[in-house]
Design a protein around this motif. Structure first.
Motif, PDB file in Angstrom:
ATOM      1  N   ASP A  79       5.668 -11.249   2.874  1.00 33.93           N
ATOM      2  CA  ASP A  79       5.273 -11.309   4.279  1.00 33.93           C
ATOM      3  C   ASP A  79       3.767 -11.219   4.469  1.00 33.93           C
ATOM      4  OD1 ASP A  79       4.747  -8.679   3.677  1.00 33.93           O
ATOM      5  OD2 ASP A  79       6.046  -7.810   5.217  1.00 33.93           O
ATOM      6  N   GLY A  80       3.008 -11.254   3.353  1.00 30.20           N
ATOM      7  CA  GLY A  80       1.556 -11.210   3.426  1.00 30.20           C
ATOM      8  C   GLY A  80       0.950  -9.829   3.266  1.00 30.20           C
ATOM      9  N   THR A  81       1.786  -8.801   3.268  1.00 30.38           N
ATOM     10  CA  THR A  81       1.293  -7.435   3.093  1.00 30.38           C
ATOM     11  C   THR A  81       0.739  -7.241   1.681  1.00 30.38           C
ATOM     12  OG1 THR A  81       2.966  -6.604   4.634  1.00 30.38           O
ATOM     13  CG2 THR A  81       1.921  -4.981   3.182  1.00 30.38           C
ATOM     14  N   ILE A  82      -0.340  -6.455   1.586  1.00 34.35           N
ATOM     15  CA  ILE A  82      -0.918  -6.112   0.283  1.00 34.35           C
ATOM     16  C   ILE A  82      -0.864  -4.597   0.117  1.00 34.35           C
ATOM     17  CG2 ILE A  82      -2.967  -6.168  -1.176  1.00 34.35           C
ATOM     18  CD1 ILE A  82      -3.839  -8.686   0.291  1.00 34.35           C
ATOM     19  N   LEU A  83      -0.279  -4.150  -0.992  1.00 34.76           N
ATOM     20  CA  LEU A  83      -0.181  -2.725  -1.306  1.00 34.76           C
ATOM     21  C   LEU A  83      -0.973  -2.419  -2.572  1.00 34.76           C
ATOM     22  CD1 LEU A  83       3.663  -2.109  -0.899  1.00 34.76           C
ATOM     23  CD2 LEU A  83       1.908  -1.707   0.814  1.00 34.76           C
ATOM     24  N   LYS A  84      -1.548  -1.237  -2.627  1.00 32.75           N
ATOM     25  CA  LYS A  84      -2.136  -0.726  -3.867  1.00 32.75           C
ATOM     26  C   LYS A  84      -1.361   0.519  -4.274  1.00 32.75           C
ATOM     27  CE  LYS A  84      -6.531  -0.398  -4.659  1.00 32.75           C
ATOM     28  NZ  LYS A  84      -7.970  -0.102  -4.521  1.00 32.75           N
ATOM     29  N   THR A  85      -1.064   0.644  -5.548  1.00 33.82           N
ATOM     30  CA  THR A  85      -0.267   1.788  -5.995  1.00 33.82           C
ATOM     31  C   THR A  85      -0.752   2.323  -7.330  1.00 33.82           C
ATOM     32  OG1 THR A  85       1.983   2.538  -6.481  1.00 33.82           O
ATOM     33  CG2 THR A  85       1.459   0.280  -7.100  1.00 33.82           C
ATOM     34  N   LYS A  86      -0.592   3.638  -7.485  1.00 30.89           N
ATOM     35  CA  LYS A  86      -0.917   4.281  -8.760  1.00 30.89           C
ATOM     36  C   LYS A  86       0.154   3.999  -9.804  1.00 30.89           C
ATOM     37  CE  LYS A  86      -3.195   8.292  -6.618  1.00 30.89           C
ATOM     38  NZ  LYS A  86      -3.108   9.775  -6.463  1.00 30.89           N
ATOM     39  N   VAL A  87       1.410   3.882  -9.355  1.00 35.54           N
ATOM     40  CA  VAL A  87       2.535   3.648 -10.259  1.00 35.54           C
ATOM     41  C   VAL A  87       3.404   2.538  -9.681  1.00 35.54           C
ATOM     42  CG1 VAL A  87       4.497   4.665 -11.480  1.00 35.54           C
ATOM     43  CG2 VAL A  87       2.558   6.124 -10.828  1.00 35.54           C
ATOM     44  N   LEU A  88       3.751   1.557 -10.506  1.00 34.54           N
ATOM     45  CA  LEU A  88       4.658   0.487 -10.093  1.00 34.54           C
ATOM     46  C   LEU A  88       5.888   0.507 -10.996  1.00 34.54           C
ATOM     47  CD1 LEU A  88       5.514  -2.058  -8.564  1.00 34.54           C
ATOM     48  CD2 LEU A  88       4.124  -3.394 -10.183  1.00 34.54           C
ATOM     49  N   ILE A  89       7.062   0.609 -10.373  1.00 30.33           N
ATOM     50  CA  ILE A  89       8.314   0.647 -11.110  1.00 30.33           C
ATOM     51  C   ILE A  89       9.161  -0.551 -10.699  1.00 30.33           C
ATOM     52  CG2 ILE A  89      10.382   1.993 -11.629  1.00 30.33           C
ATOM     53  CD1 ILE A  89       8.795   4.466 -10.587  1.00 30.33           C
ATOM     54  N   GLY A  90       9.531  -1.373 -11.655  1.00 30.32           N
ATOM     55  CA  GLY A  90      10.354  -2.531 -11.381  1.00 30.32           C
ATOM     56  C   GLY A  90      11.829  -2.228 -11.543  1.00 30.32           C
ATOM     57  N   CYS A  91      12.539  -2.162 -10.433  1.00 29.27           N
ATOM     58  CA  CYS A  91      13.996  -2.000 -10.438  1.00 29.27           C
ATOM     59  C   CYS A  91      14.592  -3.190  -9.694  1.00 29.27           C
ATOM     60  CB  CYS A  91      14.396  -0.690  -9.760  1.00 29.27           C
ATOM     61  SG  CYS A  91      13.719   0.786 -10.547  1.00 29.27           S
ATOM     62  N   ASP A  92      13.979  -4.347  -9.901  1.00 22.98           N
ATOM     63  CA  ASP A  92      14.279  -5.532  -9.099  1.00 22.98           C
ATOM     64  C   ASP A  92      15.227  -6.503  -9.796  1.00 22.98           C
ATOM     65  OD1 ASP A  92      12.065  -5.670 -10.784  1.00 22.98           O
ATOM     66  OD2 ASP A  92      11.007  -7.156  -9.601  1.00 22.98           O
ATOM     67  N   GLY A  93      16.130  -5.992 -10.616  1.00 18.51           N
ATOM     68  CA  GLY A  93      17.255  -6.765 -11.109  1.00 18.51           C
ATOM     69  C   GLY A  93      16.966  -7.735 -12.230  1.00 18.51           C
ATOM     70  N   VAL A  94      17.952  -8.592 -12.498  1.00 24.00           N
ATOM     71  CA  VAL A  94      17.880  -9.481 -13.660  1.00 24.00           C
ATOM     72  C   VAL A  94      16.769 -10.517 -13.532  1.00 24.00           C
ATOM     73  CG1 VAL A  94      20.284  -9.199 -14.323  1.00 24.00           C
ATOM     74  CG2 VAL A  94      19.669 -10.958 -12.667  1.00 24.00           C
ATOM     75  N   ASN A  95      16.360 -10.847 -12.307  1.00 22.40           N
ATOM     76  CA  ASN A  95      15.270 -11.799 -12.100  1.00 22.40           C
ATOM     77  C   ASN A  95      13.985 -11.079 -11.727  1.00 22.40           C
ATOM     78  OD1 ASN A  95      16.906 -14.180 -12.495  1.00 22.40           O
ATOM     79  ND2 ASN A  95      17.815 -13.757 -10.490  1.00 22.40           N
ATOM     80  N   SER A  96      13.753  -9.958 -12.362  1.00 19.81           N
ATOM     81  CA  SER A  96      12.657  -9.058 -12.034  1.00 19.81           C
ATOM     82  C   SER A  96      11.269  -9.698 -12.164  1.00 19.81           C
ATOM     83  CB  SER A  96      12.731  -7.823 -12.944  1.00 19.81           C
ATOM     84  OG  SER A  96      11.574  -7.032 -12.827  1.00 19.81           O
ATOM     85  N   VAL A  97      10.498  -9.600 -11.082  1.00 16.15           N
ATOM     86  CA  VAL A  97       9.094 -10.034 -11.105  1.00 16.15           C
ATOM     87  C   VAL A  97       8.276  -9.095 -11.985  1.00 16.15           C
ATOM     88  CG1 VAL A  97       7.026 -10.341  -9.671  1.00 16.15           C
ATOM     89  CG2 VAL A  97       9.249 -11.089  -8.820  1.00 16.15           C
ATOM     90  N   VAL A  98       8.621  -7.809 -11.941  1.00 15.81           N
ATOM     91  CA  VAL A  98       7.878  -6.816 -12.728  1.00 15.81           C
ATOM     92  C   VAL A  98       8.139  -6.997 -14.223  1.00 15.81           C
ATOM     93  CG1 VAL A  98       7.431  -4.355 -13.076  1.00 15.81           C
ATOM     94  CG2 VAL A  98       7.982  -5.212 -10.782  1.00 15.81           C
ATOM     95  N   ALA A  99       9.393  -7.245 -14.596  1.00 18.08           N
ATOM     96  CA  ALA A  99       9.722  -7.480 -16.007  1.00 18.08           C
ATOM     97  C   ALA A  99       8.983  -8.708 -16.529  1.00 18.08           C
ATOM     98  CB  ALA A  99      11.220  -7.659 -16.177  1.00 18.08           C
ATOM     99  N   LYS A 100       8.891  -9.739 -15.712  1.00 17.50           N
ATOM    100  CA  LYS A 100       8.155 -10.949 -16.103  1.00 17.50           C
ATOM    101  C   LYS A 100       6.689 -10.623 -16.323  1.00 17.50           C
ATOM    102  CE  LYS A 100       7.132 -15.685 -14.617  1.00 17.50           C
ATOM    103  NZ  LYS A 100       7.333 -16.696 -13.533  1.00 17.50           N
ATOM    104  N   TRP A 101       6.106  -9.804 -15.444  1.00 18.05           N
ATOM    105  CA  TRP A 101       4.699  -9.399 -15.584  1.00 18.05           C
ATOM    106  C   TRP A 101       4.487  -8.631 -16.882  1.00 18.05           C
ATOM    107  CZ3 TRP A 101       1.811  -4.958 -16.031  1.00 18.05           C
ATOM    108  CH2 TRP A 101       0.445  -5.064 -15.762  1.00 18.05           C
ATOM    109  N   LEU A 102       5.485  -7.842 -17.276  1.00 15.01           N
ATOM    110  CA  LEU A 102       5.381  -7.073 -18.518  1.00 15.01           C
ATOM    111  C   LEU A 102       5.574  -7.938 -19.767  1.00 15.01           C
ATOM    112  CD1 LEU A 102       7.350  -3.843 -17.536  1.00 15.01           C
ATOM    113  CD2 LEU A 102       4.923  -3.971 -18.071  1.00 15.01           C
TER     114      LEU A 102
END
Length: 406
Positions: free
Chosen positions: A139-162
């Motif tokens: 939706d265009g929002t930008i977040l900054k975080t100290k810790v990012l945890i990917g629990c976004d399923g089998v098509n995980s964006v976070v797993a791909k980044w890793l």
């Protein structure tokens, strides 16, 4: 304008909400991003073994869920290949229940502060930003975080980044459903499973009125069109139940069309878990984003609960001072804190790596054995392996993820 958060969790599934609740119990706020506009209840129900109930007790919701789901006393396994009586294995001394996914997610969510879950919020890209991660949402929002945890399923964006590859298709698919019997189903509480001729099916009551059922099979090309058509799914399942007792047929027949779903069975190759980055810096993955597995051990959701408890504990070690005092409001060396977070996530990865490899590998092999359509494998399974497999499942379920104390 960027919004800064201490902990961001992508995905409000079992692993994401369990991690968030674990952190909340330890006094740490997290923000959970969910791409859907409401909690996802796909899958309807799943078997929860003793290890899952230890995790649920650790985050403080085990007792309330026990009151809504009956204890399963035993499993009855019948062969559709050999003409022999069903074998029964007692679960005495173990806690096994069929847990409704909707009730689990709702219970987890209700225990969290009202502003914890942000719906319709999908992570589309991840960037480095010093000791933070910058997340761009759909939706265009930008977040900054100290810790990012990917629990976004089998098509995980976070797993791909890793650096993980997409989970691979096993060559098998599953249809799952949930039937409601007003006034009671009368089946008792035993888990019934039927094996043979390339199929694995069964049903398990959650309580007096709700029954969860499943069918796994090896699809042909023409079966692909079934996935989005619940009418055809139901007809297909009924056509596969010729050799199955009428109880199973009545459960499927009672199922409403909106309570049937189909999906291909995928898993993460064990060597990826051995060599891959479960964590990297201040980023990690959990649940299906980490260890997608076939349902043959009934441990997918259970392992996600374990992940949440272990991860919350490891993050708390990094973000809280020994006395439990948060670093917020005090001058914090960002580099020092980043290193603590990195070490905490490394500890989590080390603790979960071999457990994940064990479960993914074993589930795949059990599924191969149970669903094999070869005559020799069918004979060996029904005559010999059927005595060994239930005990192995119970041994996998004896794992204890520990408490939230550290």
């Amino acid at each position: 304008m960027e919004i800064v958060e201490d902990v961001v969790i992508a995905g409000a599934g079992i692993a994401g909400l369990t991690t968030s609740l674990g952190l909340h119990r330890l006094g740490i706020r997290s923000l959970v991003l969910e791409s859907s506009d409401e909690l996802r209840i796909t899958g309807f129900a799943f078997t929860t073994w003793s290890n899952a109930w230890k995790a649920l007790d650790a985050v403080g919701i085990g007792e309330s869920l026990r009151h809504q789901h009956y204890l399963t006393p035993s499993i009855l396994v019948a062969s559709t290949f050999l003409d022999q009586p069903a074998s029964e294995r007692s679960y005495k001394g173990h806690e096994i229940r069929c847990l409704q996914r909707r009730l689990l997610l709702e219970t987890l969510a209700k225990e969290l502060p009202s502003d914890t879950i942000r719906f319709s919020s999908k992570v589309v890209s991840i960037e480095e930003s010093g000791f933070f991660k910058r997340l761009h949402l759909s939706d265009g929002t930008i977040l900054k975080t100290k810790v990012l945890i990917g629990c976004d399923g089998v098509n995980s964006v976070v797993a791909k980044w890793l650096g993980f590859d997409k989970p691979v298709f096993t060559g098998r698919s599953a249809i799952r459903g949930s039937a409601n019997f007003k006034g009671g189903h009368g089946f008792g509480l035993k888990f019934r499973q039927f094996l043979g001729k390339g199929l694995r099916s069964g049903f398990l009551p959650c309580n007096d009125e709700n029954v969860y059922w499943f069918l796994t099979w090896i699809p042909s090309t023409k079966d692909e069109e079934l996935e989005d058509d619940p009418v055809k799914l139901k007809q297909f399942v009924m056509s596969k139940l010729e050799d199955i007792p009428n109880e199973m047929k009545s459960v499927v027949g009672k199922t409403e069309l909106d309570a049937i779903a189909s999906s291909p069975l995928r898993y993460r190759r064990p060597w990826e878990l051995l060599w891959g980055n479960i964590s990297k810096g201040n980023v990690c993955v959990a649940g299906d984003a980490l260890h997608p597995m076939t349902p043959d051990l009934g441990q997918g959701g259970c392992a996600a609960l374990e992940d949440g408890v272990v991860l919350a504990r490891c993050i708390a070690e990094a973000l809280l001072k020994p006395g439990g005092e948060e670093n917020n409001g005090k001058i914090v060396d960002e580099e020092e804190e980043y290193k603590r977070i990195e070490m905490g996530l490394k500890n989590y990865a080390q603790e979960r790596r071999w457990r994940s490899i064990d479960l993914v590998s074993t589930a795949y092999m059990v599924g191969y054995i149970q669903q094999n359509s070869g005559k020799i494998m069918n004979f060996l399974r029904d005559k010999f392996l059927s005595r060994f497999l239930p005990g192995m499942l119970l041994r996998k379920a004896s794992f204890d993820c520990g408490t939230l104390k550290y």
